[in-house]
Design an enzyme around this catalytic site. Structure first.
Site, PDB file in Angstrom:
ATOM      1  N   SER A   1      34.700  41.272  32.274  1.00  0.00           N
ATOM      2  CA  SER A   1      34.798  41.327  33.739  1.00  0.00           C
ATOM      3  C   SER A   1      35.940  42.177  34.266  1.00  0.00           C
ATOM      4  O   SER A   1      35.931  42.558  35.434  1.00  0.00           O
ATOM      5  CB  SER A   1      34.913  39.914  34.320  1.00  0.00           C
ATOM      6  OG  SER A   1      36.185  39.366  34.069  1.00  0.00           O
TER       7      SER A   1
ATOM      8  N   LYS B   1      41.448  38.042  37.282  1.00  0.00           N
ATOM      9  CA  LYS B   1      40.856  38.971  38.259  1.00  0.00           C
ATOM     10  C   LYS B   1      41.984  39.697  38.991  1.00  0.00           C
ATOM     11  O   LYS B   1      43.138  39.308  38.944  1.00  0.00           O
ATOM     12  CB  LYS B   1      40.008  38.229  39.299  1.00  0.00           C
ATOM     13  CG  LYS B   1      38.915  37.337  38.739  1.00  0.00           C
ATOM     14  CD  LYS B   1      37.767  38.100  38.145  1.00  0.00           C
ATOM     15  CE  LYS B   1      36.728  37.138  37.580  1.00  0.00           C
ATOM     16  NZ  LYS B   1      35.989  37.696  36.487  1.00  0.00           N
TER      17      LYS B   1
END
Length: 183
Positions: A26, A73
């Site tokens: 990701s 993230k």
């Protein structure tokens, strides 16, 4: 001496820095699967996360993540920011300023999902750098507009430490310098 060393190691890992490994794609190309990062767990005791920083956090319960699972993230929006996808050139904007996201995975678009979110106080809007492979704020827009409570942030990833060939600091991309404060 061994007991003292063990206690010191536990205290440092619990309160100061911790190593995390990257389990998914990701955050590619910035972070690759099985990279290890060192996370500063102290800095956010004195300030909130800033736009562009890479953070490790415990996902909110409404994200339905596995128990004990941590996410990593990039912070795109902080409290008060208006984060919108997308402008006429398909770029995400923060407070009207378009982001030139040169850190995105090659071939990815900033977002295939349109959104217009004002980040509430005490929360963050976070996205993975490999948008085509990231369960981030865009995927969870129905739960608090996809935002993450700041108090669920474990710390800031500031260096890739393993493998040694990928050792480098994780700095804030220049595109965030031009983002104005929210109105």
């Amino acid at each position: 001496m061994l007991a003292v060393a063990a206690v010191v190691a536990i205290v440092v890992r619990t309160y100061v820095v911790q190593t995390f490994y990257i389990p998914s794609g990701s955050m590619e190309q910035t972070l690759l699967v099985d990279d290890q990062v060192i996370v500063n767990k102290v800095s956010y005791r004195f300030r909130d996360p800033a736009r562009g920083e890479i953070v490790v956090f415990r996902p909110p319960p409404e994200w339905n993540a596995g128990p004990g699972e941590d996410y990593i993230k990039r912070v795109i929006g902080v409290a008060g920011d208006r984060v919108v996808c997308c402008d006429d050139r398909r770029r995400i904007t923060v407070n009207g300023q378009a982001l030139d996201e040169d850190y995105l995975f090659p071939g990815d678009v900033p977002s295939a999902t349109p959104f217009d979110v004002v980040v509430p106080a005490g929360r963050l809007f976070v996205l993975g750098d490999h948008r085509g492979s990231s369960a981030d704020s865009r995927v969870h827009l129905t739960a608090a507009n996809g935002t993450v409570p700041v108090d669920r942030v474990v710390g800031r990833a500031f260096v890739t430490s393993w493998p040694l060939s990928r050792w480098r600091s994780l700095s804030v991309p220049a595109t965030f310098a031009d983002v104005p404060d929210p109105h």
